[in-house]
Design an enzyme around this catalytic site. Structure first.
Site, PDB file in Angstrom:
ATOM      1  N   ASN A  11       0.802  -1.233   0.000  1.00 25.21           N
ATOM      2  CA  ASN A  11       0.000   0.000   0.000  1.00 25.21           C
ATOM      3  C   ASN A  11       0.834   1.283   0.000  1.00 25.21           C
ATOM      4  O   ASN A  11       0.273   2.376  -0.096  1.00 25.21           O
ATOM      5  CB  ASN A  11      -1.007   0.011   1.170  1.00 25.21           C
ATOM      6  CG  ASN A  11      -1.971  -1.149   1.073  1.00 25.21           C
ATOM      7  OD1 ASN A  11      -2.597  -1.319   0.025  1.00 25.21           O
ATOM      8  ND2 ASN A  11      -2.074  -1.957   2.106  1.00 25.21           N
ATOM      9  N   ARG A  18      -3.464   8.167  -0.266  1.00 26.89           N
ATOM     10  CA  ARG A  18      -3.946   7.300   0.807  1.00 26.89           C
ATOM     11  C   ARG A  18      -3.915   8.034   2.152  1.00 26.89           C
ATOM     12  O   ARG A  18      -2.853   8.514   2.555  1.00 26.89           O
ATOM     13  CB  ARG A  18      -2.973   6.109   0.865  1.00 26.89           C
ATOM     14  CG  ARG A  18      -3.132   5.206   2.030  1.00 26.89           C
ATOM     15  CD  ARG A  18      -1.921   4.288   2.171  1.00 26.89           C
ATOM     16  NE  ARG A  18      -2.186   3.302   3.192  1.00 26.89           N
ATOM     17  CZ  ARG A  18      -1.239   2.629   3.836  1.00 26.89           C
ATOM     18  NH1 ARG A  18       0.033   2.822   3.536  1.00 26.89           N
ATOM     19  NH2 ARG A  18      -1.561   1.771   4.754  1.00 26.89           N
ATOM     20  N   HIS A 105       8.652   3.753   9.870  1.00 25.49           N
ATOM     21  CA  HIS A 105       7.219   4.011   9.701  1.00 25.49           C
ATOM     22  C   HIS A 105       7.013   5.508   9.570  1.00 25.49           C
ATOM     23  O   HIS A 105       7.558   6.287  10.356  1.00 25.49           O
ATOM     24  CB  HIS A 105       6.414   3.463  10.882  1.00 25.49           C
ATOM     25  CG  HIS A 105       6.601   1.990  11.023  1.00 25.49           C
ATOM     26  ND1 HIS A 105       6.048   1.093  10.141  1.00 25.49           N
ATOM     27  CD2 HIS A 105       7.360   1.271  11.875  1.00 25.49           C
ATOM     28  CE1 HIS A 105       6.439  -0.119  10.465  1.00 25.49           C
ATOM     29  NE2 HIS A 105       7.240  -0.045  11.505  1.00 25.49           N
TER      30      HIS A 105
END
Ligand code: DQA
Length: 154
Positions: A11, A18, A105
């Site tokens: 993704n 997104r 992240h």
């Protein structure tokens, strides 16, 4: 010129469209351009890859381990996306290939849902960069470069 591998998992090809409030407006192409720039400033070539498929990520991490052992790669920056929270296979690949990995992240996963709080990558990561947005990628490359230099000086 030694390389640094940047691996983005599932993704992350959707960056820029997104959940903009969480991941920001930068696209994956923007992120990869930032990585090339940060790597070049350190005399490194960035190899940027993205896949939505766990087995493909395993293959790349195994190959990267061999490249690192051969002295052609300093290690990998890995944003494994949701596989971070599920994948024993990625954990085993990093460990088995003796690959130097900085886990990354974009968002602060610890400030989000509890299912994002556990990482299978962290126990086998040399370092972790969390919650700096896409600016984390250059930070992770710099950190990986320092770790690799410190280890080769030992
Ligand atoms: C992410 C955090 C993961 O929990 C999530 O599944 C992602 C992206 C991040 O970069 O913040 O896909 O790894």
């Amino acid at each position: 010129m030694p390389s640094v591998l940047i691996v983005n998992g599932p993704n992350l090809n959707l960056l820029g469209t997104r959940e903009l409030g969480i991941y920001g407006a930068h696209t994956l192409a923007d992120v990869e351009a930032m990585c090339h720039k940060a790597a070049a400033a350190l005399g490194l070539e960035a190899q940027c890859r993205q896949s939505n498929h766990e087995g493909q990520l395993v293959d790349w991490l195994q190959e990267a381990g061999a490249e690192q052992q051969a002295g052609r790669l300093i290690g990998a920056v890995l944003n494994a996306g949701a596989y971070t929270h599920t994948s024993i296979a990625l954990h085993d690949a990093i460990k088995g290939a003796h690959l130097r990995v900085v886990e990354l992240h974009i968002s602060n996963v610890h400030a989000r849902e509890s299912f994002r709080h556990h990482s299978y990558i962290s126990p086998v990561a040399a370092g972790i960069v969390i919650g700096f947005g896409v600016e984390g990628y250059p930070l992770a490359i710099q950190g990986l470069h320092r770790l690799a230099a410190a280890e080769s000086a030992r």
